[in-house]
Design a protein around this motif. Sequence first.
Motif, PDB file in Angstrom:
ATOM      1  N   THR A 122     130.396  27.828  51.260  1.00  0.00           N
ATOM      2  CA  THR A 122     129.006  27.670  51.697  1.00  0.00           C
ATOM      3  C   THR A 122     128.058  28.339  50.711  1.00  0.00           C
ATOM      4  O   THR A 122     127.036  27.762  50.328  1.00  0.00           O
ATOM      5  CB  THR A 122     128.820  28.266  53.110  1.00  0.00           C
ATOM      6  N   LEU A 123     128.405  29.535  50.270  1.00  0.00           N
ATOM      7  CA  LEU A 123     127.579  30.250  49.300  1.00  0.00           C
ATOM      8  C   LEU A 123     127.461  29.469  47.998  1.00  0.00           C
ATOM      9  O   LEU A 123     126.365  29.317  47.454  1.00  0.00           O
ATOM     10  CB  LEU A 123     128.158  31.641  49.036  1.00  0.00           C
TER      11      LEU A 123
ATOM     12  N   GLU B 113     126.212  37.832  52.803  1.00  0.00           N
ATOM     13  CA  GLU B 113     126.615  38.767  53.856  1.00  0.00           C
ATOM     14  C   GLU B 113     127.832  38.248  54.609  1.00  0.00           C
ATOM     15  O   GLU B 113     128.730  39.023  54.954  1.00  0.00           O
ATOM     16  CB  GLU B 113     125.449  39.009  54.810  1.00  0.00           C
ATOM     17  N   ASP B 114     127.881  36.937  54.841  1.00  0.00           N
ATOM     18  CA  ASP B 114     129.042  36.349  55.514  1.00  0.00           C
ATOM     19  C   ASP B 114     130.312  36.530  54.691  1.00  0.00           C
ATOM     20  O   ASP B 114     131.384  36.796  55.246  1.00  0.00           O
ATOM     21  CB  ASP B 114     128.813  34.855  55.790  1.00  0.00           C
ATOM     22  N   VAL B 115     130.208  36.390  53.363  1.00  0.00           N
ATOM     23  CA  VAL B 115     131.362  36.607  52.485  1.00  0.00           C
ATOM     24  C   VAL B 115     131.819  38.058  52.596  1.00  0.00           C
ATOM     25  O   VAL B 115     133.012  38.345  52.754  1.00  0.00           O
ATOM     26  CB  VAL B 115     131.035  36.244  51.015  1.00  0.00           C
ATOM     27  N   ALA B 116     130.865  38.996  52.538  1.00  0.00           N
ATOM     28  CA  ALA B 116     131.198  40.417  52.608  1.00  0.00           C
ATOM     29  C   ALA B 116     131.799  40.804  53.958  1.00  0.00           C
ATOM     30  O   ALA B 116     132.672  41.682  54.032  1.00  0.00           O
ATOM     31  CB  ALA B 116     129.952  41.257  52.332  1.00  0.00           C
ATOM     32  N   ASP B 117     131.360  40.140  55.024  1.00  0.00           N
ATOM     33  CA  ASP B 117     131.811  40.475  56.377  1.00  0.00           C
ATOM     34  C   ASP B 117     133.038  39.685  56.833  1.00  0.00           C
ATOM     35  O   ASP B 117     133.512  39.891  57.957  1.00  0.00           O
ATOM     36  CB  ASP B 117     130.682  40.227  57.384  1.00  0.00           C
TER      37      ASP B 117
ATOM     38  N   GLU C   3     124.163  26.174  44.286  1.00  0.00           N
ATOM     39  CA  GLU C   3     123.944  24.920  43.563  1.00  0.00           C
ATOM     40  C   GLU C   3     122.575  24.326  43.905  1.00  0.00           C
ATOM     41  O   GLU C   3     121.835  23.869  43.033  1.00  0.00           O
ATOM     42  CB  GLU C   3     125.040  23.890  43.907  1.00  0.00           C
ATOM     43  N   ILE C   4     122.239  24.349  45.175  1.00  0.00           N
ATOM     44  CA  ILE C   4     120.937  23.831  45.614  1.00  0.00           C
ATOM     45  C   ILE C   4     119.815  24.678  45.021  1.00  0.00           C
ATOM     46  O   ILE C   4     118.825  24.155  44.503  1.00  0.00           O
ATOM     47  CB  ILE C   4     120.840  23.795  47.158  1.00  0.00           C
ATOM     48  N   GLN C   5     119.972  25.999  45.080  1.00  0.00           N
ATOM     49  CA  GLN C   5     118.954  26.901  44.545  1.00  0.00           C
ATOM     50  C   GLN C   5     118.754  26.687  43.044  1.00  0.00           C
ATOM     51  O   GLN C   5     117.621  26.647  42.561  1.00  0.00           O
ATOM     52  CB  GLN C   5     119.386  28.344  44.832  1.00  0.00           C
TER      53      GLN C   5
ATOM     54  N   GLN D 151     119.023  31.699  53.084  1.00  0.00           N
ATOM     55  CA  GLN D 151     120.358  31.200  53.400  1.00  0.00           C
ATOM     56  C   GLN D 151     121.398  31.736  52.419  1.00  0.00           C
ATOM     57  O   GLN D 151     122.524  32.042  52.813  1.00  0.00           O
ATOM     58  CB  GLN D 151     120.365  29.674  53.421  1.00  0.00           C
ATOM     59  N   VAL D 152     121.023  31.863  51.141  1.00  0.00           N
ATOM     60  CA  VAL D 152     121.928  32.440  50.142  1.00  0.00           C
ATOM     61  C   VAL D 152     122.240  33.891  50.511  1.00  0.00           C
ATOM     62  O   VAL D 152     123.399  34.323  50.486  1.00  0.00           O
ATOM     63  CB  VAL D 152     121.330  32.345  48.715  1.00  0.00           C
TER      64      VAL D 152
END
Length: 135
Positions: free
Chosen positions: A121-122, A104-108, A127-129, A98-99
């Motif tokens: 979201t990232l 990739e979502d940030v880059a796109d 934080e969870i990781q 998911q990270v």
Amino acid sequence: MAQPFQFELVSPERLLLSDKVLEVTVPGSEGEFGVLKDHSPFMATMRPGLLKVRTGEGKLVEYFVRGGFADVSTSGLTVLAEQAIPVSELKADVIAQQVQDAREDVADARDDEARTKAEATLAQLIEIQTALKAA
């Protein structure tokens, strides 16, 4: 021996725990603190991290919390978390994927609004990781 006291863990989605417990360790924004029965009343903000609960049976249960408030009163402890997930429900490999997807979502991202949402979201997933690695 520690005496049981009332503890409630609440997130916007649901009541995760309402029970008598022996001890709770809270990730406070000013530092981690422990709560036992008859603790002095106070309120604190929380940072993302692990909330550790020693149940009435002595078992340790951990939750990832993403900020919120801890209210210690004469009736016990109430934690109002922005997000709370039992650590037992978190899987490191799923979070890692998911990270990667979020990066990739940030880059796109096509515009500032999409980028801001993807970055939030990232940050939450990281934080969870981080909390999982500390567990």
